[in-house]
Design a protein around this motif. Structure first.
Motif, short mmCIF file in Angstrom:
data_model
loop_
_atom_site.label_atom_id
_atom_site.label_comp_id
_atom_site.label_asym_id
_atom_site.label_seq_id
_atom_site.Cartn_x
_atom_site.Cartn_y
_atom_site.Cartn_z
N ALA A 1 0.85 -1.19 0.00
CA ALA A 1 0.00 0.00 0.00
C ALA A 1 0.88 1.23 0.00
N ARG A 2 0.27 2.37 -0.21
CA ARG A 2 1.00 3.64 -0.12
C ARG A 2 1.47 3.84 1.32
N LEU A 3 2.65 4.39 1.47
CA LEU A 3 3.19 4.67 2.80
C LEU A 3 2.46 5.87 3.40
N ASP A 4 1.45 5.57 4.21
CA ASP A 4 0.63 6.63 4.79
C ASP A 4 0.88 6.74 6.29
N MET A 5 0.27 5.83 7.07
CA MET A 5 0.46 5.71 8.52
C MET A 5 -0.14 6.85 9.34
N ARG A 6 -0.95 7.71 8.74
CA ARG A 6 -1.58 8.78 9.51
C ARG A 6 -2.75 8.23 10.31
N MET A 7 -2.77 8.47 11.62
CA MET A 7 -3.93 8.12 12.41
C MET A 7 -5.07 9.12 12.19
N ASP A 8 -4.70 10.35 11.91
CA ASP A 8 -5.67 11.38 11.58
C ASP A 8 -5.43 11.77 10.13
N ARG A 9 -6.35 11.38 9.25
CA ARG A 9 -6.12 11.61 7.82
C ARG A 9 -6.31 13.06 7.41
N ARG A 10 -6.64 13.93 8.36
CA ARG A 10 -6.66 15.37 8.08
C ARG A 10 -5.25 15.95 8.14
N GLN A 11 -4.34 15.19 8.73
CA GLN A 11 -2.93 15.61 8.87
C GLN A 11 -2.24 15.56 7.52
N ALA A 12 -1.31 16.49 7.27
CA ALA A 12 -0.61 16.52 5.99
C ALA A 12 0.54 15.52 5.93
N LEU A 13 1.34 15.45 6.99
CA LEU A 13 2.54 14.60 6.98
C LEU A 13 2.20 13.12 6.91
N THR A 14 2.83 12.40 5.97
CA THR A 14 2.68 10.96 5.85
C THR A 14 4.03 10.28 6.06
N ALA A 15 3.99 8.95 6.19
CA ALA A 15 5.25 8.20 6.31
C ALA A 15 6.09 8.36 5.05
N GLU B 1 6.88 8.49 14.60
CA GLU B 1 7.32 9.80 14.12
C GLU B 1 6.21 10.52 13.38
N CYS B 2 5.53 9.81 12.51
CA CYS B 2 4.47 10.41 11.69
C CYS B 2 3.37 11.00 12.56
N ASN B 3 3.02 10.32 13.62
CA ASN B 3 1.91 10.74 14.47
C ASN B 3 2.34 11.45 15.76
N GLY B 4 3.65 11.63 15.93
CA GLY B 4 4.15 12.31 17.12
C GLY B 4 3.73 11.62 18.41
N GLU B 5 3.65 10.29 18.38
CA GLU B 5 3.02 9.54 19.46
C GLU B 5 3.66 9.73 20.83
N LEU B 6 4.98 9.69 20.90
CA LEU B 6 5.63 9.76 22.20
C LEU B 6 5.56 11.17 22.79
#
Length: 311
Positions: A121-135, A211-216
């Motif tokens: 699949a496309r490298l996405d990994m956004r938990m919030d798809r309104r966010q611009a930054l993807t993997a 990193e994509c979602n700034g989880e930590l």
């Protein structure tokens, strides 16, 4: 694809919440509504607030919790905004909060979301798809040094430097856009004899997702506010799935239990920092054998609980 209603450490979490029928409870990672459903069915006069940034989770949980009617409010937001989101609803104190920090089965198993190395699949990994930054933006835009740091710090991969080097070399020929492209690059960066312990991409994919979602950072910056949100005797229950998250939770809980910064040689505290409550779980609660047998994804789960001090 539907959200799974299976929730890790469900029984243990519900027990630790000490749910009062008239209380106010929050799930900051609503997902498919598994924990939420069990909280709601124990409420009589109380209210439940579910928060999630994933639009698919909001839809799934809305259907799952529909039978509870007006006792449920669902908010699309990141849990780091919990205090402000609840204040907008007129809520400034709650009796319990749940965070299940694992990526949902839906997100892993839905190939389109790009979370898993098992699907092309496309490298996405956004938990919030309104966010611009993807993997894909990270993989193609970060410097070799930045990529190495992310994979080392968030994936704890000993081959981080070599993986980052291979990624930079590969993207000079063409952009890295899919999960399977990245799989092949990672595989080439790790010696064959070291690929025996699980999929070679596992740690890098975890690092990119974090990193994509700034989880930590989100977790670290949210916990104090959640503890402040709790009323007397209220409990914060957090389920983690890797050591990076667990370490943050353990340290923040410990600091809120014993915030004094005075040297140990001082006979009395002069810093004025008072404990906010106590750590209920000296050691984390782990899944039982039955759950481990039924759901392999629970094997790394840990539950920690903090209780707010009474008046």
């Amino acid at each position: 694809m539907e959200f799974s209603h299976y929730s890790v450490l469900l029984k243990e979490t519900i027990e630790q919440l000490h749910i009062r029928p008239e209380g106010i409870y929050v799930d900051g990672t609503l997902g498919g509504g598994g924990h939420a459903y069990q909280v709601c069915r124990r409420l009589a006069g109380g209210h439940f607030y579910g928060i999630d940034q994933d639009d698919a989770a909001i839809r799934a949980a809305g259907e799952r919790l529909a039978p509870f009617g007006e006792k449920v409010t669902i908010l699309r937001d990141n849990y780091c905004n919990m205090n402000a989101a609840l204040a907008a609803c007129g809520v400034r104190q709650v009796d319990g909060i749940v965070l299940d920090l694992g990526v949902s089965s839906y997100q892993f198993d839905n190939g389109e979301r790009g979370f898993s190395y098992r699907f092309n699949a496309r490298l996405d990994m956004r938990m919030d798809r309104r966010q611009a930054l993807t993997a894909a933006d990270i993989v193609n835009g970060y410097t070799q040094e930045e990529l190495s740091r992310v994979i080392r710090d968030y994936g704890e991969d000993p081959f981080a430097q070599n993986i980052a080097k291979h990624i930079v070399q590969a993207r000079q020929e063409r952009p890295i856009e899919t999960t399977f492209q990245l799989n092949e690059i990672i595989k080439a960066a790790i010696p064959a004899k070291m690929r025996q312990n699980g999929h070679p991409s596992r740690q890098t994919f975890q690092a990119l997702r974090i990193e994509c979602n700034g989880e930590l950072d989100v977790l670290k910056n949210s916990l104090d506010g959640m503890i402040d949100l709790l009323g007397p005797g209220g409990r914060l229950c957090i389920i983690t799935f890797h050591s990076l998250e667990d370490r943050i939770v353990k340290n923040v809980f410990r600091e809120n239990e014993n915030p004094c910064t005075c040297p140990k040689s001082f006979p009395v505290c002069v810093c004025g920092r008072k404990p906010k409550g106590r750590v209920v779980t000296r050691k984390p609660v782990l899944p039982r054998e039955k759950e481990l047998a039924e759901n392999s994804r629970s094997k790394s789960a840990k539950l920690r609980v903090f209780e707010k001090a009474g008046t």
